[in-house]
Design an enzyme around this catalytic site. Structure first.
Site, PDB file in Angstrom:
ATOM      1  CG  LEU A  58      12.175  42.039  20.886  1.00  0.00           C
ATOM      2  CD1 LEU A  58      10.829  42.311  20.240  1.00  0.00           C
ATOM      3  CD2 LEU A  58      13.087  43.222  20.717  1.00  0.00           C
ATOM      4  CB  SER A  59      16.317  42.693  25.765  1.00  0.00           C
ATOM      5  OG  SER A  59      17.445  43.383  26.265  1.00  0.00           O
ATOM      6  CD  GLU A  60      17.787  43.803  19.795  1.00  0.00           C
ATOM      7  OE1 GLU A  60      17.471  44.694  20.609  1.00  0.00           O
ATOM      8  OE2 GLU A  60      16.984  43.332  18.954  1.00  0.00           O
ATOM      9  CD  GLN A  82      14.649  39.157  14.680  1.00  0.00           C
ATOM     10  OE1 GLN A  82      14.056  40.200  14.941  1.00  0.00           O
ATOM     11  NE2 GLN A  82      14.201  37.980  15.054  1.00  0.00           N
ATOM     12  CG  PHE A  83      17.519  42.810  10.913  1.00  0.00           C
ATOM     13  CD1 PHE A  83      17.686  42.432   9.587  1.00  0.00           C
ATOM     14  CD2 PHE A  83      16.361  42.454  11.567  1.00  0.00           C
ATOM     15  CE1 PHE A  83      16.692  41.714   8.929  1.00  0.00           C
ATOM     16  CE2 PHE A  83      15.362  41.729  10.916  1.00  0.00           C
ATOM     17  CZ  PHE A  83      15.528  41.351   9.586  1.00  0.00           C
ATOM     18  CG  HIS A 129      16.094  45.814   9.190  1.00  0.00           C
ATOM     19  ND1 HIS A 129      15.688  46.870   9.950  1.00  0.00           N
ATOM     20  CD2 HIS A 129      15.243  44.792   9.480  1.00  0.00           C
ATOM     21  CE1 HIS A 129      14.609  46.506  10.657  1.00  0.00           C
ATOM     22  NE2 HIS A 129      14.344  45.258  10.392  1.00  0.00           N
TER      23      HIS A 129
END
Lengths: 324, 357
Positions: A58-60, A82-83, A129
């Site tokens: 989990l790391s943009e 994701q968003f 989001h």
């Protein structure tokens, strides 16, 4: 021919491009087994395996930065964020690296990377989001920015984005992900980047918009169609945007309204208006009108519909430009 | 109820050659005399280049420059362990590594002279452009290595980082990705004890940089960064491991920045001269020289010849740099995209027009 929606069209484009080119890979959070939180990558891991449809930590920032390295070394990564509000965690990698590699290596290295992200409000989602940051990305030299508004265009534009030799930010209109169904050919086709679409022909006024607001603008225009003939342009690509299509239409109608969801100040409407002023001022019968979000934080779910241009505000904008 | 130790970790330190040039034969990597001479000549060249670049900056012949001085063993030792087709992701203090990696001297100078053409890697080596934002290149190294793995190629990637860079989220995230996906990546941290003015112990509470890899599930080792054999061996071992598909390694080269941070910095503001004097005694170049002298590989004549050869190469490089015709300003438009979009083309044409007048 089967009718499919925008999410299914994203899925189809990814599937077909991955079949065509073994260097196309997908990476992101929950894109594998789960098929993406919006199901855009549903089933792809089954066909292509976990080496090409990669569930990342989990790391943009990590996703985008690693994708830059992959792209430089010959892959064509399609990264899912994701968003849209989470894109900014990877902003430095987009701004400092993806967009600049071709230039600063004088063409020795390139970055054929696509970053897909759902964008826009109206879905009663959590804060951050729903943002619409196209103008921020369009302002970065070296990036292309694309926003589809129909299932047909989604497949064609995403195929073009994946085949493009340079980095592309591909913003998908979350609000209409499943709102429109239409026939999308299985056959290979592309919709070129940088070319707008005349969503509806008209003679009195030009309405320029993109993303989810294409649909809502068309709905709004329908309510006044007996009295006002509106030409609706779906811009499709924000950078590079189709100046020719805009000018042709504005020269015909003499009036223009630009509708977008992002805040007004520094929004992409300003760039379009400046371009119209530079190239077709003498054809204008009235100042161009902007119908946009406000310079406020995008309100949470209970108030967001007051922020996003709706039918009433769009019609008011059209009437304003006509009554000048 | 139970409370017990479920994992224990340790961190190794490795030194092959001590400050006096004595070598531990059990640890000494296999190197021919020719290779050792190559190491020496490259280090001499890097030192000569570094000194020259500093004076060029002072004379206004290049812009800001960041010196390598003191870190030659860490850079040359690691760079020479790689194959040309491996990937290197350098940072602003990596001139030594780049020179060892066949980046032409005029190109290195072109970059510091403000010319993009200096970042263009020769085609036979994969030298990525220098990263300026600190630590961001670490993710590119992991991505490139990951791509090699996916494509089934045997190339590895090595990223040069400073001790400060290991605090950056890009670096931490890259180590996490490298661990999860077992990418063939070598994180080569030149711990030179300072991030500009901030000392190493204020950068992280961790006692070594090497141990940071443990949290991400892969091996880290601290080596004497002024010992070129130690650095070479650790890098070779990490490369071999990576090529076998056994994943990443972090190598902390324990070294010291003998120069200021940059040509705009004054290190006297934040560190004691006594400290610098102590580290001068550990000079990596002198250490190798002592070893070679003891082994009969080097004598005064050889040394003189090496110094003269390096000087000549540097002077020739400077001459070529200064005789390079200026860049075509219109190039700023030409490398943005493969094909110029119409709006950019319009600006390009208007730029060309404006320059005619």
């Amino acid at each position: 021919m089967e009718k499919i929606n925008i999410v299914q069209s994203v899925n189809l484009a990814l599937r077909q491009e991955m079949r065509k080119d073994k260097n196309v890979i997908i990476l992101g959070e929950d894109v594998g087994v789960n098929g993406g939180v919006f199901r855009a990558t549903d089933g792809l891991i089954k066909e292509f395996g976990a080496n090409r449809v990669i569930d990342t930590p989990l790391s943009e920032l990590g996703i985008i930065g690693a994708a830059v390295g992959m792209a430089v070394n010959g892959l064509k990564p399609v990264a899912e964020i994701q968003f849209s509000g989470f894109l900014y965690a990877g902003f430095d990698q987009i701004f400092s690296h993806a967009a600049r590699i071709r230039s600063r290596s004088r063409g020795r290295f390139t970055c054929p990377l696509v970053i897909r992200s759902p964008a826009g409000g109206g879905i009663k989602a959590l804060e951050l989001h729903c943002e619409h940051g196209e103008a921020i990305f369009a302002h970065i030299p070296g990036l292309k920015v694309v926003i589809p508004s129909t299932p047909y265009d989604t497949k064609g534009l995403l195929a073009s984005a994946i085949r493009d030799p340079d980095p592309v930010i591909f913003l998908e209109p979350t609000r209409i992900y499943r709102a429109i169904k239409e026939e999308v050919p299985e056959e290979d086709y592309t919709v070129p980047l940088g070319k707008a679409r005349i969503a509806q022909e008209g003679t009195d006024v030009t309405l320029i918009t993109w993303g989810a607001l294409v649909k809502y603008s068309l709905d709004a225009v329908k309510t006044i169609q007996d009295t006002i003939s509106v030409e609706v342009i779906d811009l499709r690509t924000i950078y590079p945007f189709d100046v020719t299509a805009i000018l042709e239409s504005v020269k015909k109608t003499g009036r223009a309204v630009i509708v977008h969801e992002a805040p007004k100040t520094g929004g992409f409407a300003a760039e379009i208006i400046a371009t119209i002023n530079e190239k077709a001022l003498e054809h204008l019968e009235a100042p161009v009108v902007r119908v946009t979000g406000y310079d406020t934080c995008l309100p949470f779910a209970r108030t967001e519909k007051e922020f996003i241009p709706d039918e009433q505000r769009i019609v008011a904008g059209i009437k304003k430009v006509l009554s000048y | 109820m139970v409370k017990k130790i479920i994992r224990e970790f340790s961190v190794s330190y490795q030194q092959v050659m001590d400050e006096h040039g004595n070598v531990d034969s059990a640890l000494m990597p296999k190197l021919s005399k020719q290779q050792i001479k190559q190491m020496y000549k490259t280090m001499v060249l890097v030192r000569a280049f570094d000194n020259k670049a500093f004076s060029l900056q002072r004379q206004g012949r290049i812009g800001t420059y960041l010196q390598v001085k003191g870190q030659e063993a860490a850079q040359v030792g690691s760079a020479l362990a790689l194959e040309d087709k491996d990937w290197v992701f350098p940072m602003y203090r990596s001139s030594g590594a780049l020179i060892a990696r066949k980046q032409p001297i005029p190109a290195v100078l072109l970059y510091w002279g403000g010319d993009e053409r200096g970042l263009k890697s020769p085609l036979e080596v994969n030298n990525f452009p220098i990263a300026i934002p600190v630590g961001t290149q670490s993710l590119h190294a992991v991505g490139a290595a990951w791509a090699s793995k996916i494509k089934g190629e045997k190339t590895v990637s090595l990223v040069y980082l400073g001790d400060g860079a290991t605090s950056k989220e890009d670096c931490l995230s890259s180590m996490n990705f490298a661990g999860v996906f077992q990418t063939p990546t070598i994180f080569l941290v030149e711990n030179n004890q300072y991030a500009i003015s901030v000392p190493r112990n204020a950068q992280t509470r961790a006692e070594t940089i090497a141990q940071r890899s443990l949290a991400f599930g892969f091996e880290g080792i601290q080596v004497d960064g002024n010992d070129i054999f130690g650095v070479y061996k650790a890098t070779k071992d990490a490369i071999e491991k990576a090529r076998k598909g056994l994943g990443p390694t972090l190598i902390e080269c324990f070294t010291y920045r003998l120069a200021d941070h940059s040509t705009s910095d004054d290190a006297k503001r934040y560190r004691a001269e006594q400290e610098v004097a102590e580290w001068l005694k550990k000079d990596p170049l002198e250490r190798l020289e002592k070893y070679m002298r003891a082994q009969g590989i080097l004598d005064d004549a050889y040394k003189e010849k090496a110094l003269a050869g390096a000087k000549e190469k540097v002077e020739k490089g400077v001459e070529e740099y200064e005789n390079t015709p200026p860049p075509d300003p219109a190039d700023m438009f030409r490398y943005m995209f493969k094909e110029m979009p119409p709006s950019l083309k319009e600006q390009y044409e208007s730029f060309l027009e404006s320059r005619k007048k």
